[in-house]
Design a protein around this motif. Structure first.
Motif, PDB file in Angstrom:
ATOM      1  N   GLY A 154      24.544 -26.850  -7.041  1.00 42.54           N
ATOM      2  CA  GLY A 154      25.231 -28.092  -7.333  1.00 42.54           C
ATOM      3  C   GLY A 154      26.205 -28.029  -8.486  1.00 42.54           C
ATOM      4  N   TYR A 155      26.317 -26.886  -9.167  1.00 42.29           N
ATOM      5  CA  TYR A 155      27.230 -26.768 -10.297  1.00 42.29           C
ATOM      6  C   TYR A 155      28.577 -26.176  -9.896  1.00 42.29           C
ATOM      7  CZ  TYR A 155      23.466 -27.934 -13.491  1.00 42.29           C
ATOM      8  OH  TYR A 155      22.464 -28.584 -14.158  1.00 42.29           O
ATOM      9  N   ARG A 156      28.700 -25.775  -8.662  1.00 38.29           N
ATOM     10  CA  ARG A 156      29.971 -25.242  -8.188  1.00 38.29           C
ATOM     11  C   ARG A 156      30.318 -25.892  -6.870  1.00 38.29           C
ATOM     12  NH1 ARG A 156      30.706 -19.147  -8.774  1.00 38.29           N
ATOM     13  NH2 ARG A 156      31.235 -19.946 -10.846  1.00 38.29           N
ATOM     14  N   LEU A 157      31.544 -26.317  -6.748  1.00 41.08           N
ATOM     15  CA  LEU A 157      32.015 -26.915  -5.510  1.00 41.08           C
ATOM     16  C   LEU A 157      32.501 -25.809  -4.591  1.00 41.08           C
ATOM     17  CD1 LEU A 157      32.477 -29.743  -4.265  1.00 41.08           C
ATOM     18  CD2 LEU A 157      34.833 -29.600  -5.088  1.00 41.08           C
ATOM     19  N   PRO A 158      31.876 -25.635  -3.419  1.00 44.00           N
ATOM     20  CA  PRO A 158      32.327 -24.569  -2.512  1.00 44.00           C
ATOM     21  C   PRO A 158      33.788 -24.752  -2.116  1.00 44.00           C
ATOM     22  CG  PRO A 158      30.188 -25.424  -1.829  1.00 44.00           C
ATOM     23  CD  PRO A 158      30.705 -26.361  -2.891  1.00 44.00           C
ATOM     24  N   ASN A 159      34.426 -23.654  -1.752  1.00 43.09           N
ATOM     25  CA  ASN A 159      35.829 -23.687  -1.359  1.00 43.09           C
ATOM     26  C   ASN A 159      36.023 -22.782  -0.143  1.00 43.09           C
ATOM     27  OD1 ASN A 159      38.574 -23.896  -1.141  1.00 43.09           O
ATOM     28  ND2 ASN A 159      39.043 -23.105  -3.189  1.00 43.09           N
ATOM     29  N   PRO A 160      35.673 -23.274   1.062  1.00 48.10           N
ATOM     30  CA  PRO A 160      35.820 -22.433   2.264  1.00 48.10           C
ATOM     31  C   PRO A 160      37.249 -21.999   2.532  1.00 48.10           C
ATOM     32  CG  PRO A 160      34.468 -24.384   2.711  1.00 48.10           C
ATOM     33  CD  PRO A 160      35.097 -24.597   1.380  1.00 48.10           C
ATOM     34  N   SER A 161      38.238 -22.730   2.001  1.00 53.89           N
ATOM     35  CA  SER A 161      39.645 -22.404   2.248  1.00 53.89           C
ATOM     36  C   SER A 161      40.216 -21.422   1.230  1.00 53.89           C
ATOM     37  CB  SER A 161      40.486 -23.688   2.237  1.00 53.89           C
ATOM     38  OG  SER A 161      40.044 -24.589   3.239  1.00 53.89           O
ATOM     39  N   LEU A 162      39.367 -20.813   0.414  1.00 47.66           N
ATOM     40  CA  LEU A 162      39.834 -19.852  -0.565  1.00 47.66           C
ATOM     41  C   LEU A 162      40.587 -18.718   0.129  1.00 47.66           C
ATOM     42  CD1 LEU A 162      39.518 -19.634  -3.670  1.00 47.66           C
ATOM     43  CD2 LEU A 162      37.607 -18.074  -3.259  1.00 47.66           C
ATOM     44  N   GLN A 163      41.782 -18.445  -0.347  1.00 45.31           N
ATOM     45  CA  GLN A 163      42.661 -17.462   0.270  1.00 45.31           C
ATOM     46  C   GLN A 163      42.620 -16.132  -0.483  1.00 45.31           C
ATOM     47  OE1 GLN A 163      44.508 -18.082   3.232  1.00 45.31           O
ATOM     48  NE2 GLN A 163      43.037 -19.779   3.146  1.00 45.31           N
ATOM     49  N   PRO A 164      43.096 -15.053   0.125  1.00 50.94           N
ATOM     50  CA  PRO A 164      43.136 -13.772  -0.584  1.00 50.94           C
ATOM     51  C   PRO A 164      44.113 -13.801  -1.746  1.00 50.94           C
ATOM     52  CG  PRO A 164      44.242 -13.602   1.542  1.00 50.94           C
ATOM     53  CD  PRO A 164      43.558 -14.933   1.529  1.00 50.94           C
ATOM     54  N   GLU A 165      43.847 -12.965  -2.743  1.00 55.32           N
ATOM     55  CA  GLU A 165      44.767 -12.783  -3.855  1.00 55.32           C
ATOM     56  C   GLU A 165      45.484 -11.451  -3.684  1.00 55.32           C
ATOM     57  OE1 GLU A 165      42.421 -12.879  -7.389  1.00 55.32           O
ATOM     58  OE2 GLU A 165      41.002 -11.376  -6.698  1.00 55.32           O
ATOM     59  N   SER A 166      46.741 -11.402  -4.081  1.00 53.32           N
ATOM     60  CA  SER A 166      47.536 -10.188  -3.907  1.00 53.32           C
ATOM     61  C   SER A 166      48.351  -9.937  -5.160  1.00 53.32           C
ATOM     62  CB  SER A 166      48.454 -10.297  -2.690  1.00 53.32           C
ATOM     63  OG  SER A 166      49.363 -11.379  -2.846  1.00 53.32           O
ATOM     64  N   ALA A 167      48.751  -8.668  -5.358  1.00 50.16           N
ATOM     65  CA  ALA A 167      49.497  -8.315  -6.560  1.00 50.16           C
ATOM     66  C   ALA A 167      50.459  -7.176  -6.261  1.00 50.16           C
ATOM     67  CB  ALA A 167      48.535  -7.903  -7.679  1.00 50.16           C
ATOM     68  N   TRP A 168      51.653  -7.301  -6.800  1.00 50.38           N
ATOM     69  CA  TRP A 168      52.609  -6.194  -6.847  1.00 50.38           C
ATOM     70  C   TRP A 168      52.434  -5.474  -8.176  1.00 50.38           C
ATOM     71  CZ3 TRP A 168      55.425  -4.114  -3.100  1.00 50.38           C
ATOM     72  CH2 TRP A 168      55.712  -4.873  -1.965  1.00 50.38           C
TER      73      TRP A 168
END
Length: 538
Positions: free
Chosen positions: A334-348
């Motif tokens: 209950g201390y974290r709100l789930p985020n099913p739509s979390l997307q990948p992170e990318s880096a150059w």
């Protein structure tokens, strides 16, 4: 006791370390079945309640070889610094809920099926329980314990060589079963309030990979090496609680193909080109329009050695990391709100590494890099002690890492290092530009001396500069102070089969905050001994 050595790979220097890495890699190389001493026993303790006991055995017999290992780690609780200022949640002395117990065991079996071809079976199991130290500052601290913490892993490997072609194929399974309990108070005896409950996580991973390596000699002192990493991994995540409610199991599959080609033009020049393609195939994800997501990462690296004592490498690459299912769906009771739509992170990434041997006893290394990150996954405070993992906008991590290694005499070696990091959010409208818990300045001094064959003394000093952070309840930004840590170790080797040591961590008993409300241990002194059979076949 299973780890032989660890290699740190700075930056995206290769694509053959596997999928889902945003930057560098930590490569743990383990002993193979049959490698190492016939028998090794290790014991280390701080007091009667805090100790470690481990054992290892390896042997070969004809085409067969095996290894068996296991151990017990127990921490009664670890002490706070005497400089720690007590709060409403934490008094002086030992850290609340910092006790832990862990038992592990496993083994490996190797069979030489034919010249140049080995079959190996590995397995390991871990079982234990441990407390979760609460925040010393939160208005409503959490009293959590992992009542059960279990892991099981197994893998089957073939490794072989056919002419110039080297190969290894692996299939594996990893199973996690963790029970997290939330209690009414620090005694962890009752679960009657609305904040008390228990949650069980069952995570599963199944996968396989194929790695190939082919070396070809070309005219004019040129060599060509082709490497390939290809694999698939299926993940399942499930969370249950004490209610009768049915919780679904979320799943996804990652598929990776990463070819790499390297040319060496004599001893001075080298060029490496590679590309990594990752696919995340949704299984059962609670998304309105689940689609296969593609991550791609080209890499180009040029190596130049103008003189024998100078090496220069320039690298440009792109990396993608997909969030884990636990990152997407864990609610932390209950201390974290789930985020099913979390997307990948990318880096150059763009990096330049230079190392020069100034003399026969001194080497200087400088590495400079720039990582332009899109969709960086960070914990965002929503207020009231609740947070959520979210994709940020554009971020920049620009830095320089320098070190000087000296070995003036046979019995003395030292390293001095400094790193600078400029970590900032670049997206407009960001509430705070600095990324949390990333120090701008860090420094290290390490010295090891072995004046006698049976004596070694080593010490290390680490300085970490100030770090910005966000209060999870008020959402206000503030800064943690700099920290100074001094560790030391004295080791004696009175016989080939016996090592004795005493080591001190945080020798000055400094009060160090790893995160806001979470102090590090104070001074701790450990005594240890390692017994091994006289014949060490490593």
């Amino acid at each position: 006791e299973l780890v032989d050595h660890v290699t740190i790979v700075k930056g995206p220097a290769s694509v053959v370390h596997g999928p889902n890495g945003l930057g560098g890699a930590v490569h743990l190389v383990t002993r193979l079945p049959g490698e190492g001493p016939l028998l090794e026993i290790l014991e280390e303790f701080r007091d009667s309640a805090t100790f470690r006991l481990a054992g290892y055995h390896a042997m070969e017999a004809g085409p067969w070889a095996w290894q068996v290992f296991g151990g017990l780690d127990r921490v009664g609780s670890w002490p706070l610094s005497s400089r720690f200022r007590p709060t409403r949640n934490q008094g002086p002395g030992d850290r609340l809920l910092s006790d832990s117990r862990r038992i592990h065991g496993g083994g490996g079996l190797r069979f030489r099926a034919a010249p140049g071809h080995d079959l190996r079976l590995h397995w390991m199991a871990i079982e234990g329980d441990h407390g979760v130290p609460p925040s010393t500052e939160e208005l409503q601290p959490r009293y959590w314990r992992f009542t059960d913490w279990r892991v099981f892993g197994a893998s089957l490997v073939h490794e072989g060589v056919v002419g110039r072609l080297g190969m290894d194929e692996t299939i594996w399974v990893r199973l996690y079963d963790n029970l997290l309990d939330a209690y009414d108070d620090v005694t962890c005896t009752t679960q009657e309030s609305h904040r008390a409950l228990h949650s069980r996580y069952r995570d599963e991973q199944f996968g396989g990979r194929v790695r190939l390596r082919y070396l070809l000699d070309l005219p004019r002192d040129t060599t060509w090496t082709f490497r390939l990493w290809s694999g698939v991994q299926h993940d399942r995540h499930r969370q249950d609680d004490q209610t009768l409610q049915e919780f679904p199991a979320w799943s996804r599959t990652l598929v990776t193909l990463a070819p790499e080609s390297e040319f060496r033009f004599g001893p001075r020049w080298g060029v490496m080109a590679a590309i990594q393609v990752d696919l995340e195939i949704p299984g059962s994800l609670p998304l309105q329009d689940p689609k296969t997501t593609v991550g791609w990462g080209p890499l180009l690296s040029v190596h130049w050695m103008p003189v024998h004592a100078l090496r220069i490498r320039a690298t440009g690459a792109r990396r993608t990391r997909f969030p884990t299912l636990k990152e997407r769906f864990s609610d932390a009771l209950g201390y974290r709100l789930p985020n099913p739509s979390l997307q990948p992170e990318s880096a150059w990434h763009v990096g330049l590494d230079v190392s020069a041997r100034a003399s026969r006893w001194a080497e200087v290394s400088v590495a400079a890099w720039d990582a332009e990150v899109s969709g960086l996954i960070e914990r965002v405070a929503l207020g009231g002690g609740i947070d959520q993992l979210q994709n940020l906008g554009r971020s920049c991590l620009l830095g320089v890492d320098t070190s000087v290694d000296v070995h003036p005499w046979r019995f003395l070696e030292a390293r001095i290092g400094y790193s600078f990091l400029h970590a900032r959010r670049l997206d407009p409208g960001a509430p705070h530009a600095a990324l949390p818990y990333r120090p701008t300045h860090q420094g290290i001094v390490a010295v090891a001396s072995s004046p006698l064959s049976w004596l070694e003394v080593s010490t290390q000093v680490r300085i970490v500069g100030p770090r910005d952070y966000q209060d999870p309840e008020t959402r206000a930004w503030d800064r943690l102070p700099s920290s100074f840590t001094w560790d030391a170790r004295l080791e004696l080797r009175p016989a080939r089969w016996l090592d004795l040591w005493v080591q001190a961590r945080n020798l000055l008993d400094a009060d160090i905050q790893s995160e806001y409300g979470f102090p590090e241990p104070g001074r701790q002194v450990f005594l240890g001994a390692r017994f091994r059979s006289p014949t060490d076949r490593r």
